[in-house]
Design an enzyme around this catalytic site. Structure first.
Site, PDB file in Angstrom:
ATOM      1  N   CYS A  14      19.629  53.220  -7.113  1.00 55.37           N
ATOM      2  CA  CYS A  14      18.536  53.921  -6.455  1.00 55.37           C
ATOM      3  C   CYS A  14      18.266  53.285  -5.088  1.00 55.37           C
ATOM      4  CB  CYS A  14      17.302  53.849  -7.347  1.00 55.37           C
ATOM      5  SG  CYS A  14      15.847  54.613  -6.648  1.00 55.37           S
ATOM      6  N   PRO A  15      18.128  54.053  -4.064  1.00 54.62           N
ATOM      7  CA  PRO A  15      18.062  55.512  -3.954  1.00 54.62           C
ATOM      8  C   PRO A  15      19.381  56.160  -3.529  1.00 54.62           C
ATOM      9  CG  PRO A  15      17.290  54.603  -1.907  1.00 54.62           C
ATOM     10  CD  PRO A  15      17.684  53.429  -2.794  1.00 54.62           C
TER      11      PRO A  15
END
Length: 75
Positions: A14-15
């Protein structure tokens, strides 16, 4: 379901899976489907949220080889 493009985001955290999906979708026509593979546990929350915020349809989900599969139809 058929898809138009693949994006393998396995190994990314993430991200990055969502950012790469956003970039790939920007070059696609409305209605086309992106198949996203991700193994980041946060993708279970991030991808549906991204789709709803960006106006894309999460057309399907599944699992393949230990990764989550997301079918995203460009809005």
């Amino acid at each position: 379901m058929d898809w138009d493009l693949d994006l393998d985001a396995r190994g990314l955290i993430c991200p990055l899976p969502v950012l790469k999906a956003r970039k790939r979708l920007s070059g696609m026509a409305a209605g086309q489907v992106l198949r996203l593979l991700a193994d980041d546990p946060a993708a279970v929350v991030d991808v549906p949220f991204f789709c709803s915020e960006a106006g894309h349809e999460l057309a399907g989900t599944g699992e393949e080889g230990g990764a989550q599969v997301y079918l995203i139809r460009k809005g």
